[in-house]
Design a protein around this motif. Structure first.
Motif, PDB file in Angstrom:
ATOM      1  N   ASP A 116       0.174  -0.821   0.166  1.00 57.08           N
ATOM      2  CA  ASP A 116       0.959  -1.254   1.436  1.00 57.08           C
ATOM      3  C   ASP A 116       1.031  -0.162   2.387  1.00 57.08           C
ATOM      4  OD1 ASP A 116       1.777  -3.542   0.035  1.00 57.08           O
ATOM      5  OD2 ASP A 116       3.385  -2.857  -0.561  1.00 57.08           O
ATOM      6  N   GLN A 117       0.893   1.276   1.972  1.00 58.43           N
ATOM      7  CA  GLN A 117       0.966   2.330   2.780  1.00 58.43           C
ATOM      8  C   GLN A 117      -0.517   2.364   3.454  1.00 58.43           C
ATOM      9  OE1 GLN A 117       2.093   6.081   1.071  1.00 58.43           O
ATOM     10  NE2 GLN A 117       1.815   7.288   3.013  1.00 58.43           N
ATOM     11  N   ALA A 118      -1.549   2.174   2.932  1.00 56.90           N
ATOM     12  CA  ALA A 118      -2.751   2.043   3.642  1.00 56.90           C
ATOM     13  C   ALA A 118      -2.863   1.044   4.711  1.00 56.90           C
ATOM     14  CB  ALA A 118      -3.827   2.182   2.642  1.00 56.90           C
ATOM     15  N   LEU A 119      -2.527  -0.152   4.139  1.00 55.84           N
ATOM     16  CA  LEU A 119      -2.541  -1.352   5.211  1.00 55.84           C
ATOM     17  C   LEU A 119      -1.509  -1.051   6.514  1.00 55.84           C
ATOM     18  CD1 LEU A 119      -2.784  -4.197   2.747  1.00 55.84           C
ATOM     19  CD2 LEU A 119      -4.662  -3.105   4.078  1.00 55.84           C
ATOM     20  N   SER A 120      -0.269  -0.572   6.209  1.00 57.18           N
ATOM     21  CA  SER A 120       0.533  -0.378   7.400  1.00 57.18           C
ATOM     22  C   SER A 120      -0.204   0.777   8.272  1.00 57.18           C
ATOM     23  CB  SER A 120       1.812   0.205   6.680  1.00 57.18           C
ATOM     24  OG  SER A 120       2.599   0.665   7.824  1.00 57.18           O
ATOM     25  N   GLU A 121      -0.794   1.939   7.503  1.00 63.00           N
ATOM     26  CA  GLU A 121      -1.186   2.918   8.541  1.00 63.00           C
ATOM     27  C   GLU A 121      -2.567   2.249   9.317  1.00 63.00           C
ATOM     28  OE1 GLU A 121      -1.951   7.014   9.326  1.00 63.00           O
ATOM     29  OE2 GLU A 121      -0.642   5.749   9.399  1.00 63.00           O
ATOM     30  N   THR A 159      -5.479 -11.272   1.564  1.00 60.06           N
ATOM     31  CA  THR A 159      -5.163 -12.230   2.471  1.00 60.06           C
ATOM     32  C   THR A 159      -3.646 -11.994   2.844  1.00 60.06           C
ATOM     33  OG1 THR A 159      -5.144 -14.201   1.595  1.00 60.06           O
ATOM     34  CG2 THR A 159      -7.013 -13.653   2.898  1.00 60.06           C
ATOM     35  N   THR A 160      -2.870 -12.148   1.609  1.00 62.23           N
ATOM     36  CA  THR A 160      -1.412 -11.987   1.568  1.00 62.23           C
ATOM     37  C   THR A 160      -1.010 -10.697   1.891  1.00 62.23           C
ATOM     38  OG1 THR A 160      -1.106 -13.734  -0.292  1.00 62.23           O
ATOM     39  CG2 THR A 160       0.477 -12.218   0.185  1.00 62.23           C
ATOM     40  N   ALA A 161      -1.503  -9.427   1.520  1.00 61.53           N
ATOM     41  CA  ALA A 161      -1.286  -8.127   1.688  1.00 61.53           C
ATOM     42  C   ALA A 161      -1.645  -7.885   3.258  1.00 61.53           C
ATOM     43  CB  ALA A 161      -2.098  -7.126   0.996  1.00 61.53           C
ATOM     44  N   LEU A 162      -2.760  -8.481   3.890  1.00 60.77           N
ATOM     45  CA  LEU A 162      -3.014  -8.125   5.267  1.00 60.77           C
ATOM     46  C   LEU A 162      -1.930  -8.968   6.200  1.00 60.77           C
ATOM     47  CD1 LEU A 162      -6.829  -8.700   5.428  1.00 60.77           C
ATOM     48  CD2 LEU A 162      -5.421  -6.465   5.432  1.00 60.77           C
TER      49      LEU A 162
END
Length: 187
Positions: A116-121, A159-162
């Motif tokens: 989650d942290q990487a995708l938020s970044e 796709t859900t995480a994105l």
């Protein structure tokens, strides 16, 4: 699940065009990225720069992001295009300003940084409307090539995480061993 890095002592294996293009072709990657020539792009988990070389010839600037200095050393020896900059960083802590990038691409490396942290970044550093192209090994594959199945993700969880990180899904496809997802940063 996931989060290991590729063994840099096997870096030369990443230069096998026949093997690499079997899972992500040049045409497919360029179609998903859809460059106009003016973009600043990050190649996430760039490794030896195999796909970076392709991207660099179609955009203004590429940041070659890898957590392993040894991968950058391999790329330097191979020859780095002039419009690239080598960046040693974790995807969860990128050294870019907010909205700095026009696109990012991850070819067979999402499973190495998927948090989650990487995708938020990534949502932070990608400008609104920018593409995040992810091609990776699918958890629905056989596991004969690539990482073990328990280190992979399925296309639905990606796709859900994105979406949860603020990306709209512009495209998704599941193939026998891999998937391709194009996320678009919220405007």
């Amino acid at each position: 699940m996931g989060h290991h890095t590729f063994d840099a002592s096997r870096a030369a294996k990443l230069e096998d065009a026949a093997a690499r293009y079997q899972y992500v072709s040049r045409e497919e990657l360029l179609w998903a990225l859809d460059p106009s020539g003016d973009e600043t792009v990050a190649d996430l988990g760039s490794g030896t720069g195999f796909y970076t070389d392709l991207v660099a010839s179609h955009v203004k600037h590429v940041y070659v992001v890898d957590v392993q200095d040894s991968m950058h050393e391999f790329y330097r020896e191979k020859g780095v295009p002039e419009n690239t900059a080598l960046v040693t960083a974790d995807i969860a802590d990128l050294p870019f300003d907010q909205n700095h990038l026009n696109a990012a691409v991850s070819t067979m490396t999402y499973h190495e940084f998927a948090t989650d942290q990487a995708l938020s970044e990534l949502a932070r550093v990608l400008a609104p409307g920018s593409r995040l192209v992810i091609a990776d090994w699918s958890a629905d594959g056989t596991g004969e090539d690539g990482p073990p199945l328990d280190e992979r993700f399925d296309v639905d969880s990606v796709t859900t995480a994105l979406r949860d990180a603020g990306f709209n899904i512009g495209f998704r496809a599941l193939r026998p061993e891999t998937f391709l997802v194009v996320g678009v940063a919220d405007e």
